[in-house]
Design a protein around this motif. Structure first.
Motif, PDB file in Angstrom:
ATOM      1  N   GLY A   1       0.779  -1.230   0.000  1.00  0.00           N
ATOM      2  CA  GLY A   1       0.000   0.000   0.000  1.00  0.00           C
ATOM      3  C   GLY A   1       0.809   1.278   0.000  1.00  0.00           C
ATOM      4  N   TRP A   2       2.133   1.186  -0.153  1.00  0.00           N
ATOM      5  CA  TRP A   2       2.974   2.374  -0.168  1.00  0.00           C
ATOM      6  C   TRP A   2       2.813   3.146  -1.471  1.00  0.00           C
ATOM      7  CZ3 TRP A   2       8.011   3.245   2.739  1.00  0.00           C
ATOM      8  CH2 TRP A   2       7.969   2.630   4.000  1.00  0.00           C
ATOM      9  N   ASN A   3       3.099   4.449  -1.397  1.00  0.00           N
ATOM     10  CA  ASN A   3       3.178   5.246  -2.610  1.00  0.00           C
ATOM     11  C   ASN A   3       4.330   4.716  -3.479  1.00  0.00           C
ATOM     12  OD1 ASN A   3       4.607   7.632  -4.102  1.00  0.00           O
ATOM     13  ND2 ASN A   3       2.515   8.347  -3.752  1.00  0.00           N
ATOM     14  N   PRO A   4       4.106   4.514  -4.778  1.00  0.00           N
ATOM     15  CA  PRO A   4       5.151   3.908  -5.619  1.00  0.00           C
ATOM     16  C   PRO A   4       6.439   4.708  -5.672  1.00  0.00           C
ATOM     17  CG  PRO A   4       3.317   4.729  -6.954  1.00  0.00           C
ATOM     18  CD  PRO A   4       2.870   4.757  -5.538  1.00  0.00           C
ATOM     19  N   TRP A   5       6.359   6.042  -5.611  1.00  0.00           N
ATOM     20  CA  TRP A   5       7.575   6.844  -5.621  1.00  0.00           C
ATOM     21  C   TRP A   5       8.354   6.678  -4.317  1.00  0.00           C
ATOM     22  CZ3 TRP A   5       9.668   8.383  -9.835  1.00  0.00           C
ATOM     23  CH2 TRP A   5       8.888   8.722 -10.941  1.00  0.00           C
ATOM     24  N   LEU A   6       7.625   6.583  -3.208  1.00  0.00           N
ATOM     25  CA  LEU A   6       8.285   6.350  -1.927  1.00  0.00           C
ATOM     26  C   LEU A   6       8.905   4.951  -1.897  1.00  0.00           C
ATOM     27  CD1 LEU A   6       8.868   7.688   0.761  1.00  0.00           C
ATOM     28  CD2 LEU A   6       6.700   6.786   1.635  1.00  0.00           C
ATOM     29  N   ALA A   7       8.198   3.986  -2.495  1.00  0.00           N
ATOM     30  CA  ALA A   7       8.732   2.626  -2.589  1.00  0.00           C
ATOM     31  C   ALA A   7      10.007   2.605  -3.425  1.00  0.00           C
ATOM     32  CB  ALA A   7       7.683   1.692  -3.193  1.00  0.00           C
ATOM     33  N   THR A   8      10.032   3.399  -4.496  1.00  0.00           N
ATOM     34  CA  THR A   8      11.230   3.487  -5.336  1.00  0.00           C
ATOM     35  C   THR A   8      12.380   4.120  -4.571  1.00  0.00           C
ATOM     36  OG1 THR A   8       9.825   3.710  -7.306  1.00  0.00           O
ATOM     37  CG2 THR A   8      12.139   4.361  -7.522  1.00  0.00           C
ATOM     38  N   LEU A   9      12.077   5.126  -3.740  1.00  0.00           N
ATOM     39  CA  LEU A   9      13.105   5.756  -2.913  1.00  0.00           C
ATOM     40  C   LEU A   9      13.709   4.750  -1.939  1.00  0.00           C
ATOM     41  CD1 LEU A   9      14.605   8.333  -2.013  1.00  0.00           C
ATOM     42  CD2 LEU A   9      12.693   8.779  -0.442  1.00  0.00           C
ATOM     43  N   MET A  10      12.862   3.923  -1.337  1.00  0.00           N
ATOM     44  CA  MET A  10      13.364   2.895  -0.418  1.00  0.00           C
ATOM     45  C   MET A  10      14.212   1.864  -1.164  1.00  0.00           C
ATOM     46  SD  MET A  10      12.371   4.008   2.405  1.00  0.00           S
ATOM     47  CE  MET A  10      12.954   2.641   3.405  1.00  0.00           C
ATOM     48  N   ALA A  11      13.871   1.600  -2.424  1.00  0.00           N
ATOM     49  CA  ALA A  11      14.671   0.682  -3.240  1.00  0.00           C
ATOM     50  C   ALA A  11      16.064   1.263  -3.473  1.00  0.00           C
ATOM     51  CB  ALA A  11      13.967   0.415  -4.568  1.00  0.00           C
ATOM     52  N   ILE A  12      16.134   2.578  -3.643  1.00  0.00           N
ATOM     53  CA  ILE A  12      17.431   3.238  -3.810  1.00  0.00           C
ATOM     54  C   ILE A  12      18.281   3.057  -2.552  1.00  0.00           C
ATOM     55  CG2 ILE A  12      18.592   5.465  -4.111  1.00  0.00           C
ATOM     56  CD1 ILE A  12      16.173   6.365  -5.768  1.00  0.00           C
ATOM     57  N   PHE A  13      17.665   3.272  -1.387  1.00  0.00           N
ATOM     58  CA  PHE A  13      18.393   3.103  -0.124  1.00  0.00           C
ATOM     59  C   PHE A  13      18.849   1.659   0.057  1.00  0.00           C
ATOM     60  CE2 PHE A  13      15.854   6.898   1.673  1.00  0.00           C
ATOM     61  CZ  PHE A  13      16.851   7.766   1.272  1.00  0.00           C
ATOM     62  N   ALA A  14      18.009   0.706  -0.339  1.00  0.00           N
ATOM     63  CA  ALA A  14      18.380  -0.708  -0.226  1.00  0.00           C
ATOM     64  C   ALA A  14      19.584  -1.012  -1.112  1.00  0.00           C
ATOM     65  CB  ALA A  14      17.193  -1.596  -0.612  1.00  0.00           C
ATOM     66  N   GLY A  15      19.574  -0.484  -2.345  1.00  0.00           N
ATOM     67  CA  GLY A  15      20.712  -0.676  -3.238  1.00  0.00           C
ATOM     68  C   GLY A  15      21.971  -0.046  -2.680  1.00  0.00           C
ATOM     69  N   MET A  16      21.835   1.143  -2.088  1.00  0.00           N
ATOM     70  CA  MET A  16      22.996   1.808  -1.482  1.00  0.00           C
ATOM     71  C   MET A  16      23.556   0.989  -0.328  1.00  0.00           C
ATOM     72  SD  MET A  16      21.863   5.843  -1.529  1.00  0.00           S
ATOM     73  CE  MET A  16      23.483   6.393  -0.963  1.00  0.00           C
TER      74      MET A  16
END
Length: 307
Positions: free
Chosen positions: A56-71
């Motif tokens: 249920g997260w906002n997709p842009w916020l989910a993408t931001l969290m994906a960036i942090f996970a990759g980092m």
């Protein structure tokens, strides 16, 4: 010949892989750090984004969290190298292997479907007619690629970016100038894999699914895009090098699409790795061949002038 849908599909995928090429440019070209973590951080970004969107997260916020996970994944690789003195290539392989299990843990299954869920592409598709829906992701990912390109260009010109470039060019001299080279390596590899994680998140939302095996061969695709782009756009500056990444990724995907859709060649989907290997080989060989031809032409011209 490519039909319109196949052409725009190749552009869409090429723009996403342009982000991967940005990440590989930072690790391979700027830091001189051979990093195979991307084969794990690409599906990591997809897994994190998919799970959060389904939650249920906002997709842009989910993408931001994906960036942090990759980092975070990139930082682990760099710390294994900097703090534990593990060879950079081996450290990236260890992280890549570990991420396979991590991605399975995150998703809870080998794959997750996003069909019917709201993604970053959804709003853009609503702005286009049903006949032109396939243009929406291209428009979105083009804007994302341009924004990331500009931000990276500005970063590379900043004091921090110059310190990172100095670390890759001459670590000993950089340390003599008071630069914390270990910290620059951690930051650079983290940034590299953050971009790859974002690419994975966008790819999953574009394709409507995240799969634990979707990162296989991403490093080769990124290198093909990077090397091919540099063969087409001579990287005399950081800006030209970043533009070359996007151009190379788009040309690579168009070449793949053309090869698979050309009935004359008789190629099929299972020949994808063969096509990739041929394209990478050509991208590596052609610049040297072009240099030799130019040198020969220069010698011949000088000989004619002398006579």
């Amino acid at each position: 010949m490519l039909n319109e849908i196949a052409f725009f599909g190749a552009l869409e995928t090429g723009l996403i892989y342009g982000l991967v090429a940005f990440g590989i440019y930072i690790s391979f070209r700027v830091l001189d750090f051979p990093d195979l973590t991307v084969d794990g951080s690409f599906p990591l970004g997809a897994a994190v984004a998919a799970v959060l969107i389904l939650g249920g997260w906002n997709p842009w916020l989910a993408t931001l969290m994906a960036i942090f996970a990759g980092m975070a994944a990139g930082a682990v690789t760099a710390l294994l190298n900097v703090k534990l003195n593990i060879l950079n290539l081996l450290a990236s392989i260890l992280t890549m292997i570990a991420l396979y299990s991590v991605n399975l843990r995150i998703m809870g299954s080998p794959n997750l479907a996003l069909l019917g869920d709201t993604t970053v592409v959804t709003w853009w598709e609503n702005q286009f007619s049903r006949e032109n829906y396939y243009m929406a992701p291209v428009a979105l990912f083009f804007i994302v690629a341009v924004v990331v390109l500009v931000l990276l260009w500005r970063f590379m010109k900043s004091e921090l970016g110059l310190s990172m470039r100095a670390t890759g060019a001459n670590p000993r001299m950089a340390r003599a100038q008071g630069i914390a080279t270990g910290g620059m390596i951690v930051l650079g590899v983290a940034l590299s894999n953050g971009l790859v994680g974002m690419a994975g998140a966008l790819f999953a939302q574009s394709q409507g699914a995240a799969d634990v095996t979707m990162g296989v061969g991403v490093i080769v695709i990124g290198l093909a895009s990077l090397i091919g782009g540099e063969a087409l756009v001579t990287p005399r500056s950081v800006l030209r090098a970043l533009i070359a990444c996007v151009v190379g990724a788009i040309v690579y995907r168009l070449a793949i699409a053309f090869a698979l859709n050309a009935d004359v060649l008789g190629l099929k989907a299972q020949d994808l790795n063969l096509i990739t290997a041929v394209l990478v080989t050509l991208a590596i060989v052609l610049p040297g061949f072009r240099t030799r031809v130019q040198a020969r032409m220069t010698r011949n011209k000088a000989g004619r002038n002398a006579s």
